[in-house]
Motif scaffolding. Structure first.
Motif, PDB file in Angstrom:
ATOM      1  N   THR A 202      -2.490   7.422  -4.389  1.00  0.00           N
ATOM      2  CA  THR A 202      -3.670   6.980  -3.659  1.00  0.00           C
ATOM      3  C   THR A 202      -3.306   5.833  -2.730  1.00  0.00           C
ATOM      4  OG1 THR A 202      -5.888   6.005  -3.838  1.00  0.00           O
ATOM      5  CG2 THR A 202      -4.321   5.450  -5.571  1.00  0.00           C
ATOM      6  N   SER A 203      -3.953   5.801  -1.566  1.00  0.00           N
ATOM      7  CA  SER A 203      -3.756   4.716  -0.596  1.00  0.00           C
ATOM      8  C   SER A 203      -4.879   3.690  -0.674  1.00  0.00           C
ATOM      9  CB  SER A 203      -3.701   5.302   0.833  1.00  0.00           C
ATOM     10  OG  SER A 203      -2.647   6.227   0.967  1.00  0.00           O
TER      11      SER A 203
ATOM     12  N   ARG B 130       0.814  -1.218   0.000  1.00  0.00           N
ATOM     13  CA  ARG B 130       0.000   0.000   0.000  1.00  0.00           C
ATOM     14  C   ARG B 130       0.849   1.270   0.000  1.00  0.00           C
ATOM     15  NH1 ARG B 130      -5.269   0.338   1.558  1.00  0.00           N
ATOM     16  NH2 ARG B 130      -5.114  -1.544   2.848  1.00  0.00           N
ATOM     17  N   ASP B 131       1.847   1.329   0.877  1.00  0.00           N
ATOM     18  CA  ASP B 131       2.668   2.547   0.981  1.00  0.00           C
ATOM     19  C   ASP B 131       3.461   2.788  -0.302  1.00  0.00           C
ATOM     20  OD1 ASP B 131       1.727   2.996   3.519  1.00  0.00           O
ATOM     21  OD2 ASP B 131       3.438   2.040   4.516  1.00  0.00           O
TER      22      ASP B 131
ATOM     23  N   ARG C 252      -4.502  -2.210  -1.456  1.00  0.00           N
ATOM     24  CA  ARG C 252      -3.698  -2.952  -0.487  1.00  0.00           C
ATOM     25  C   ARG C 252      -2.389  -3.431  -1.113  1.00  0.00           C
ATOM     26  NH1 ARG C 252      -4.826  -5.909   4.279  1.00  0.00           N
ATOM     27  NH2 ARG C 252      -6.963  -5.160   4.098  1.00  0.00           N
TER      28      ARG C 252
ATOM     29  N   ARG D 119       1.140   4.100  -2.899  1.00  0.00           N
ATOM     30  CA  ARG D 119       0.799   5.498  -2.618  1.00  0.00           C
ATOM     31  C   ARG D 119       1.840   6.449  -3.205  1.00  0.00           C
ATOM     32  NH1 ARG D 119      -0.076   9.984  -2.634  1.00  0.00           N
ATOM     33  NH2 ARG D 119      -1.058  11.353  -1.111  1.00  0.00           N
ATOM     34  N   GLU D 120       3.098   6.084  -3.104  1.00  0.00           N
ATOM     35  CA  GLU D 120       4.169   6.923  -3.644  1.00  0.00           C
ATOM     36  C   GLU D 120       4.110   7.022  -5.158  1.00  0.00           C
ATOM     37  OE1 GLU D 120       7.892   5.425  -2.327  1.00  0.00           O
ATOM     38  OE2 GLU D 120       7.490   5.788  -0.187  1.00  0.00           O
TER      39      GLU D 120
END
Length: 438
Positions: free
Chosen positions: A172-173, A163-164, A176, A167-168
C-alpha cells in the motif's frame, strides 16, 4: 456485592472462527474450595495461574472465566506481542517509562515463547516485527520522530522507511513514513489464548461460561456463579474490562470498545496485485484515529479501527453496522486495487484504559491482588503483569516487580457525567488530530 456489569460482546470473533472447533471447559456447577481464585482467563489471569501453580505446586487454583477462552477480550485483539513501547494515541506517556516497559514486555514474550514451545501451541507465532506508520507529515514529524529518538535511547534496532519502501513491503502507498522494529511477534490471539488455557498445570482447574454474579473479598474470598460457588484463601482479579465496578477500583479505569474486520484469504492473483508480499503487521502512529492492520500467514487482511466509549460495555447494532461500513472505506483507502475482496468476519471487544496509562496492578487488600488497565496493548504486557503478580502474591523475589511498580498507579478519574464528557471529547480530539490517518 452483586456483579451486574459484564461485557456484552457480539458473540463473533474472526480469529476463533478460522480455527478448528474447541470444546470449552465445563461450567462451575457445585460449591468448591481452593487456595487461590483467579477471575478471568485472559493473558493476565492465565499467566498468573500458571505461575502460581509453579510457585505453589500443592495449592489448588481455580479460574472462573465468564465466557470462553479465546473468545474473551484476549482472543479478540490484533495479535501483536509487542516488545518495545510506543504511543497509542498522541500521548507519549508510555515512552517516559520506556526502559521499564522494554524489560517487562520482553519478559512477557519470553514467558509466552517458552509455553508455546513446551506445549507445541499452534498459534501462527512469527517474529516478523512490526511497522509503526503515519500518513500525515504532521504525525511523522511529531510522533514517529519521537518514537525513533526513544528507540535510539534504548539502543533498539529499527529501520526508517519512506512511502515507496513501505509500498514494496506492505502493498500500500497510503503511509508517508514508517518505523520497522524486528522484535514484535505476530500471532493468532484466539489460538494462543486457547492453547494457554488448555495446557494449564494439573493443580489449576478452569471453569468456562461461569460469570461471577456475586463476590465478597472483605474477609475470606467468596464468589458465586449462576450454578456454583467458590471459597478461597486468596483472590486474583484479572477481569480487565469489568473490574471498575468493584470496591477499591472506583474511578480508576474506563471501558472502550474496539472493532476488527478480517477478509477472506486472498487468491494468488489478488496477492500479486499487492506484489506477492510476506506476512506483516502495522500499528498506526495514532491508534485512535488510524487503523491497526495485519497481513496474515493465510493471506488475510485485518483492519482494526474505531474506539467507542462504552461505560455499559455494550454497543448498539446500529453502531456495529456503521463501523463495519467504515472498515470497508478504510480498507479501500489503503488497498483500492482489492475492491473485489470481501470482509468475511467482523467483531468487537472491550478493554480498560487508565487516565495516565499506568496499570492497576498489585496488592489491593491482604488477600486480594489485581492486574488490570492494559490500555489496549495486552499480550506481552498482561502476560508479564500476571507472572509478576503471582510472584508478588507468593513473596518471591523478582526484579521485574520493581519495574511494575515503576509504572505508577492510575490517576483518579472525574465522576460521571463529567467522565463521559471528558472521554468523548478526548476521543473526538484524537480523531481530529489524526484525521489524515483515516
Amino acid at each position: 456485592m452483586q456483579i451486574k456489569l459484564r461485557p456484552n460482546d457480539d458473540c463473533t470473533n474472526g480469529w476463533s472462527a478460522i480455527l478448528h472447533p474447541r470444546t470449552p471447559a465445563p461450567a462451575l456447577k457445585e460449591a468448591i474450595s481452593a487456595d487461590w481464585l483467579v477471575i478471568g482467563a485472559g493473558f493476565a489471569g492465565l499467566a498468573t495461574a500458571r505461575r502460581l501453580a509453579q510457585n505453589c505446586p500443592n495449592d489448588r487454583i481455580i479460574i472462573l472465566e465468564a465466557g470462553v477462552a479465546g473468545d474473551n477480550a484476549s482472543g479478540r485483539n490484533s495479535g501483536f506481542a509487542i516488545d518495545v513501547p510506543h504511543n497509542v494515541g498522541s500521548s507519549t506517556a508510555e515512552l517516559e517509562k520506556a526502559v521499564n516497559y522494554k524489560r517487562l514486555m520482553n519478559a512477557g514474550i519470553a514467558h509466552l515463547k517458552e509455553v508455546v514451545d513446551t506445549h507445541s501451541i499452534d498459534c501462527s507465532w512469527s517474529q516478523r516485527g512490526k511497522y509503526h506508520c503515519a500518513a500525515s507529515a504532521k504525525l511523522v514529524d511529531s510522533l514517529l520522530k519521537h518514537h525513533a529518538e526513544e528507540l535510539e535511547r534504548l539502543k533498539e534496532p529499527y529501520v526508517w522507511f519512506d512511502r515507496d519502501q513501505l509500498r514494496e513491503r506492505l502493498g500500500t502507498s497510503f503511509f508517508r513514513s514508517g518505523i520497522y522494529t524486528p522484535g514484535c511477534i505476530l500471532l493468532n490471539p484466539a489460538a494462543l489464548t486457547r492453547g494457554l488455557a488448555d495446557t494449564l498445570p494439573n493443580n489449576v482447574v478452569l471453569y468456562e461460561n461461569s460469570p461471577v454474579t456475586w463476590l465478597d473479598f472483605e474477609g475470606k474470598v467468596h464468589a458465586k456463579t449462576a450454578f456454583g460457588e467458590v471459597r478461597a484463601r486468596k483472590l486474583i482479579l484479572a477481569n480487565n474490562g469489568s473490574i471498575g465496578q468493584l470496591p477499591g477500583f472506583e474511578r480508576q479505569l474506563f471501558t472502550v470498545a474496539s472493532y476488527a474486520s478480517l477478509t477472506h484469504p486472498l487468491s494468488e492473483e489478488q496477492r500479486l496485485r499487492l506484489g506477492n508480499i510476506e506476512e506483516w503487521g502495522v500499528t498506526p502512529a495514532n491508534a485512535i484515529s488510524g487503523a491497526t492492520m495485519r497481513f496474515t500467514q493465510d493471506h488475510r487482511l485485518l483492519i482494526r479501527q474505531q474506539f467507542d466509549y462504552t461505560p455499559s460495555m455494550s454497543v448498539t447494532e446500529q453502531s456495529r453496522i456503521h463501523v463495519r461500513g467504515q472498515h470497508r472505506d478504510v480498507f479501500l483507502s489503503r488497498f483500492p486495487e482489492l475492491s473485489d475482496v470481501q470482509m468475511e468476519h467482523f467483531w468487537m471487544g472491550f478493554f480498560s484504559i487508565t487516565r495516565n496509562g499506568s496499570p492497576r496492578w498489585g496488592r489491593v487488600r491482604s488477600n486480594t491482588y489485581a492486574a488490570a488497565g492494559c490500555n489496549g496493548v495486552g499480550i506481552s504486557k498482561q502476560t508479564v503483569s500476571g507472572v509478576t503478580l503471582a510472584d508478588l502474591a507468593c513473596g518471591i523475589e523478582n526484579p521485574l516487580i520493581d519495574d511494575m511498580y515503576a509504572l505508577g498507579e492510575p490517576t483518579r478519574l472525574p465522576p460521571r457525567p463529567l467522565l463521559d464528557l471528558g472521554v468523548k471529547a478526548y476521543l473526538a480530539k484524537e480523531c481530529w488530530k489524526g484525521r489524515k490517518e483515516y
